[in-house]
Design an enzyme around this catalytic site. Structure first.
Site, PDB file in Angstrom:
ATOM      1  N   ASP A   1       0.836  -1.197   0.000  1.00  0.00           N
ATOM      2  CA  ASP A   1       0.000   0.000   0.000  1.00  0.00           C
ATOM      3  C   ASP A   1       0.871   1.247   0.000  1.00  0.00           C
ATOM      4  OD1 ASP A   1      -3.000   1.072   0.969  1.00  0.00           O
ATOM      5  OD2 ASP A   1      -1.337   2.308   1.691  1.00  0.00           O
TER       6      ASP A   1
ATOM      7  N   TYR B   1       2.732  10.115  -0.295  1.00  0.00           N
ATOM      8  CA  TYR B   1       3.878   9.630   0.474  1.00  0.00           C
ATOM      9  C   TYR B   1       5.209   9.971  -0.197  1.00  0.00           C
ATOM     10  CZ  TYR B   1       0.220   6.617   2.485  1.00  0.00           C
ATOM     11  OH  TYR B   1      -0.922   6.131   3.058  1.00  0.00           O
TER      12      TYR B   1
ATOM     13  N   LYS C   1      -3.190   5.837  -4.215  1.00  0.00           N
ATOM     14  CA  LYS C   1      -4.291   6.748  -3.890  1.00  0.00           C
ATOM     15  C   LYS C   1      -4.194   8.055  -4.676  1.00  0.00           C
ATOM     16  CE  LYS C   1      -3.790   4.824   0.721  1.00  0.00           C
ATOM     17  NZ  LYS C   1      -2.385   4.384   0.632  1.00  0.00           N
TER      18      LYS C   1
ATOM     19  N   HIS D   1      -7.766   9.466  -1.620  1.00  0.00           N
ATOM     20  CA  HIS D   1      -7.018   9.490  -0.366  1.00  0.00           C
ATOM     21  C   HIS D   1      -7.780  10.219   0.739  1.00  0.00           C
ATOM     22  CE1 HIS D   1      -2.610   9.393   1.226  1.00  0.00           C
ATOM     23  NE2 HIS D   1      -3.474   9.093   2.158  1.00  0.00           N
TER      24      HIS D   1
END
Length: 303
Positions: A49, A54, A83, A116
């Protein structure tokens, strides 16, 4: 023979099988993400994931490639989640961003693509873009993340495809019972981010008493509880030994009494939530990839 939790799957509402247990890479730079993903694949993990926010999709891509090379595995054996970045919310921008994500991850399809965060005023259009990508066969399942029941119901009222997953902060101190119940009622699979609840949950007296009783670590007690709640779990780990230990939860079962003890720990204690984020407002200048924190060192590992 004891089951391997890493091989356990649940069937999503569109018939796709998704692993119950995987690796999260939040707050991990590209180099660390690459090493973590490689190590996870070598040790039997299928579910990985990540997210554009990120800032480590390039590292995840290298980790996938290296993990498959070292194990002789195939892409189809993995389940990759990413996401939609908040700054990409909207119909056209989501479509454009998706192809950039495919390129960065070096994949031809995504297994699960999530919104997200529900950027107000834009998440319906974002969802319609996901529906198009899903119908075009570029995504195997689509879902949401961090949607409370009000926003989820609004999305359902405008959706042509029901989300397969809602990924929420979920752990013994924050059990999201109302959201979990709505997920059950609508056939949406709940998935946990921050499943271990940080140091507070891991150091809780109840959890550690159960760890002693079952001869397991505090983390294993929490992860087993998540599994028994029918919640997909993606604990983050950058250490091989902890990765392996986290996944060793198939050889015991918490009693109903002990599950109830953990249920009573719920403090509805969020680590983050909507009101703390400026980009919850779609018109805020912080709602751009350049200004949202992404823990990024992408340039170093782009090639």
């Amino acid at each position: 023979m004891t089951k391997n939790i890493l091989d356990e799957t649940t069937t999503l509402n569109n018939g796709v099988k998704m692993p119950y247990f995987g690796l999260g890479v939040w707050k991990t730079d590209n180099h660390t993400a690459q090493n973590s993903v490689t190590e996870a694949i070598k040790n039997g993990y299928h579910l990985i994931d990540t997210a554009k926010q990120y800032g480590n999709q390039a590292g995840v891509a290298k980790g996938i490639r290296e993990g498959l090379r070292q194990t002789g595995g195939n892409r189809k054996d993995l389940f990759i989640t990413t996401k939609v970045f908040n700054g990409d919310a909207g119909y056209d921008s989501t479509l454009h961003a998706f192809y950039d994500t495919l390129h960065e991850l070096q994949l031809s399809y995504i297994d699960l693509y999530l919104i997200h965060w529900p950027v107000d005023g834009q998440y319906i259009d974002t969802w319609h873009a996901l529906e198009k990508l899903y119908k075009d066969g570029l995504i195997r399942a689509i879902g949401v993340s961090n949607f409370d029941n009000e926003r989820l119901q609004n999305l359902l009222d405008h959706a042509n495809v029901t989300p397969a997953v809602n990924q929420m902060e979920y752990n013994p101190l924050n059990q999201e019972k109302e959201i979990h119940e709505m997920a059950r009622m609508t056939g949406i699979q709940l998935e946990a981010w921050s499943p271990l609840g940080g140091g507070e949950a891991l150091n809780d007296a109840t959890i550690n008493q159960l760890a002693e009783k079952y001869h397991k670590s505090a983390a294993q007690i929490i992860l087993r509880w998540n599994y028994q709640q029918d919640v997909i779990t993606i604990p983050k780990s950058t250490h091989k030994e902890r990765m392996i230990e986290n996944s060793q939860i198939a050889d015991f079962e918490l009693s109903n009494e002990d599950v109830q003890k953990i249920q009573e720990m719920d403090k509805k204690k969020h680590s983050i939530w909507y009101d703390e984020f400026d980009w919850h407002n779609p018109t805020d200048p912080n709602n751009t990839p350049e200004t949202v924190e992404v823990w990024d060192d992408t340039e170093q590992y782009k090639n």
